[in-house]
Structure formats: C-alpha cells, structure tokens
Write an enzyme that holds these catalytic residues in place. Structure first.
Site, short mmCIF file in Angstrom:
data_model
loop_
_atom_site.label_atom_id
_atom_site.label_comp_id
_atom_site.label_asym_id
_atom_site.label_seq_id
_atom_site.Cartn_x
_atom_site.Cartn_y
_atom_site.Cartn_z
N GLN A 29 59.20 -76.44 -21.66
CA GLN A 29 57.88 -77.05 -21.97
C GLN A 29 58.01 -78.28 -22.86
O GLN A 29 57.00 -78.89 -23.21
CB GLN A 29 56.97 -76.01 -22.65
N LYS A 39 58.57 -78.57 -13.80
CA LYS A 39 57.63 -78.84 -14.90
C LYS A 39 57.77 -80.29 -15.37
O LYS A 39 56.97 -80.79 -16.15
CB LYS A 39 57.87 -77.89 -16.06
N HIS A 63 59.06 -66.99 -23.75
CA HIS A 63 58.76 -66.65 -22.35
C HIS A 63 59.71 -65.51 -21.95
O HIS A 63 60.82 -65.42 -22.47
CB HIS A 63 59.04 -67.90 -21.52
N ASP A 120 65.41 -73.28 -25.06
CA ASP A 120 64.61 -73.31 -23.84
C ASP A 120 63.70 -74.54 -23.92
O ASP A 120 62.71 -74.54 -24.65
CB ASP A 120 63.80 -72.00 -23.75
#
Ligand SMILES: Cc1ncc(COP(=O)(O)O)c(C=O)c1O
Length: 409
Positions: free
Chosen positions: A206, A229, A126, A203
């Site tokens: 997700q 999220k 991202h 990261d």
C-alpha cells in the site's frame, strides 16, 4: 498516447478509459484502488504491443522473438530496480504478488528458525503478512509476538524496544496499513531492528502506489509489493532482498529456469535473481508493470501526493455532515484511505447502496481480521483514493452517504 509532464487531472483521467463509464446509470466513482488500482491505457497498450509483436518464451535465446521477449522482460526488472533504488538487478525477484513474495521469504527464512525464536508482526498487518509467519512458526516452533497499535491506529513505538530481545529473528511490518492508511516510520523501525540483529521484512503493497520508496535509504532486508496496486497488471509482484540475504535463502520452488545443472546425482541452482524464479514467468505482466512505472515517472510525484492529500482533507472535512459516521484509523501520517462505520448501517449495506449510485468502495474485514478484533468491529466500509480521483468523486461519496443515512437510519 498522452504524456503527462505535470499534474493535470483531466489529462490523467483521459488515460484511464475504464473510469469513463456509467455504473447503474450513474458516472462511475472508483474508490477501491487499495484493493486493486485501475491501469492507464499506456499499460494496456504495452501489453497489447508485446503480444502482437514480441511474444515468446524468455531466456531460451534461439530466435529473434525470444530475444525480444527476454529483453522486454529483463528491462522491466531494471525498471523496478531503478524505481525502488535497489543496488543491483540481482535483488529484484518476480513473484505473483505480495502474498507470494512474503511466502517466499517466510519459507526461506524458516529454514534457519529454531524453537523459541521470535517473529514480530504488528496488529495492523494484512493476513498476507501474518499467516505465512504463523505457518513458519508452526513448522519450526518459533513464536509470533504481536506489536500493538494505539486508538488512532499508529504503532505503539515505545513497545518495540521491549519486544526486541536476543530471541527475536524477524520483524515483519507493513509500510502502510490497507485499512487504516497509517504510514509507519519504517526507516526508524528498521534501524532498531538492525541494531538488534533482526531481519526486517517490509510489506510495501500500500506504500508504492502513493509515494516514492528507496529501499537503500530504508535499509530494510526485504521489501515486497504487487503490481496490480501500482497501476500495473495482476499476476506479478516483487521481492526486493539485499543480495547477501537472498544468497543465504534456499530456493522457493523447483523447476526450470531456477537451476544451473540438473542430474539425478544432484542439482545446482541458478544465480540471483533466477534462483527464485522457477518456470515460465509472467512476461507480459512484467512488460505492463514497466509501463505503469514509466507512466508514474511522467507525473510530478510531489503534485500527485498533494492532490491525494487534498482529496483526503476534503473527505475529512465532510465527515461531520454524516450523522453517526465513525472513522477507523486517524493516524497523523496517512495515505488517502478512509475506513469508516455509520451507526445503524451494516458496512456491506453501505457498499451495496453506494454501488447503486455508481460508487465503488470496499467493505468487510479487508484481510485484516486481527485488526477488526482490535477495534471490536466485524468489518468496515473503506474508500481508498488514488491520484486519478477528483474532488467531485469525494463529494459524490459524501452526498451518497448522507442520502443513505437519511433513508435507512
Ligand atoms: C498491505 C497489504 N499486504 C498484502 C496484500 C496482498 O496483496 P496481493 O493480494 O496482491 O498478494 C495486500 C492486498 O490488499 C495489502 O493491502
């Protein structure tokens, strides 16, 4: 408030009022959780309760409401520590989200970068895990090295040993790709980075919504994610950092809270975790995030993962029913994120036409332009599933796509 003790989809959906509405005259099908997930009523209630009963500034200690707000806020930190199994609450730093978390780390680590030092990032990152490193490289003369992916959207694992060398200082990699859904073998990657003396930054934006993460088991130096999220509110996220790594980083922003003593002769900084938390923090957001994590704690996680994978398998089984549908990202290990193209249709038209049927997906470059360049596409359509989705949602998506395909191609 309902308590979900096992995976019961009807009970779960009854906790998400927002899902129970019509959009453009059709029952909502929400397939954009990778962009931002919906929040259960328990999260909304916790925030509401905080503002109705406990609201005050934190760490001031002069009155009862301040004490309550501080207790609520700090217990949220304990909750996050436990959720990701960090060794100490000092290792949990609040930020605005994943983006600010990576900027905090990149800014801090850049202080020890020299010209020619190398930072490895992958092609599936991202922008939040690319641009802060580019900015650090610009400031220091360090160099970005790109780790390639294969056609399925998996990291070319063989390449890592070639990329790692004596100049490599940082490896910044996503745990799960927001476009491809690929789950990267982070534990093994961190092990190789560590053996080469390289700092690992993961990261997890997700990953945490889909499966349990144990930062000590992963052994990474830094792990970051966003609350919104993870079924919590917007405006708050987390940096996990190993204590010795955080101790070595300079503060990110200056101001109140992050200091020990201020004078015009010089300022000393607060201890961890407060050294990185300048100004009044996102208090109600921390309360909401804690409620989200507690909510997940009441769900059978194995059953939740099986449910999500079941939805994805159903979606996969229906792809062949849509003429010209092409998947972007076919890794072996995936979370239920499906990026796709349909021959003859622009992704943004697919999004608009689905919305007319009450179905919410995301379209565009998904803040991953280098990945779009890799696949030579301007963007994709992306359906992302969460545990509150149903088989009926998957079927509505595919029935909708078939209809659109027949109408326009
Ligand atoms: C993998 C990944 N990293 C970072 C981010 C940025 O998160 P935020 O916008 O919450 O800071 C996202 C958001 O989509 C993401 O999917």
């Amino acid at each position: 408030m309902s308590t979900t003790t096992a995976f019961d989809i009807d009970s779960i959906r009854s906790d998400f009022d927002i899902l129970d509405q019509n959009i453009n005259g059709k029952p909502l099908v929400y397939l954009d959780s990778a962009a931002s997930a919906q929040k259960p009523n328990q999260v909304l209630d916790a925030i509401n309760h905080y503002y109705r009963h406990d609201n005050a500034n934190v760490h001031r200690g002069a009155h009862t409401l301040g004490d309550r707000a501080t207790a609520d806020f700090e217990s949220a930190r304990d909750c996050v520590r436990e959720y990701i199994n960090a060794a100490s609450r000092k290792e949990i730093i609040w930020t605005k989200g994943t983006t600010e978390a990576i900027n905090l780390i990149a800014n801090g680590l850049s202080q020890s970068l020299a010209p020619g030092d190398e930072i490895i990032v992958s092609r599936m990152e991202h922008h939040a895990n690319i641009v802060p490193w580019q900015m650090a490289a610009e400031r220091t003369g360090a160099v970005i090295r790109v780790w390639d992916i294969n056609a399925a959207g998996e990291l070319c694992l063989d390449q890592l040993q070639d990329l790692l060398n004596e100049k490599t200082k940082i490896l910044a990699i996503t745990h799960v790709s927001n476009v491809l859904g690929t789950i990267n073998p982070v534990k093994d990657i961190v092990k190789q980075a560590k053996a080469a003396g390289v700092i690992s930054v993961i990261d997890g934006a997700q990953a945490v919504p889909h499966f349990q993460v144990d930062v000590q088991a992963l052994d990474c130096d830094f792990y970051v994610f966003s609350s919104h999220k993870l079924f919590g509110p917007t405006g708050i996220g987390v940096v996990y950092g190993k204590e010795k790594r955080l101790e070595a980083l300079p503060p990110y922003q200056g101001g109140g809270e992050m200091i020990e003593r201020v004078s015009f002769e010089g300022t000393t900084y607060n201890e961890l975790p407060y050294k990185f938390e300048a100004g009044t923090p996102a208090i109600s957001e921390a309360v909401g995030l804690k409620a989200a994590i507690e909510y997940l704690g009441n769900i059978d996680r194995a059953a939740m993962e099986a449910h999500e994978q079941g939805l994805y398998q159903l979606a996969l089984a229906r792809v062949s029913e849509v003429p010209g549908m092409r998947l972007i990202g076919t890794a072996q290990h995936k979370v239920p994120v499906m990026s796709f193209l349909i021959e003859g249709l622009h992704p943004s038209d697919i999004g608009t036409l689905l919305d007319q049927q009450g179905i919410a997906i995301r379209t565009g470059h998904h803040c991953a332009m280098p990945l779009m360049q890799h696949y030579d596409v301007p963007g994709t359509a992306r359906a992302s599933f969460a545990f509150y989705n149903t088989e009926a949602d998957v079927n509505r998506l595919f029935d909708g796509l078939i209809k659109i395909q027949k109408m326009f191609v």
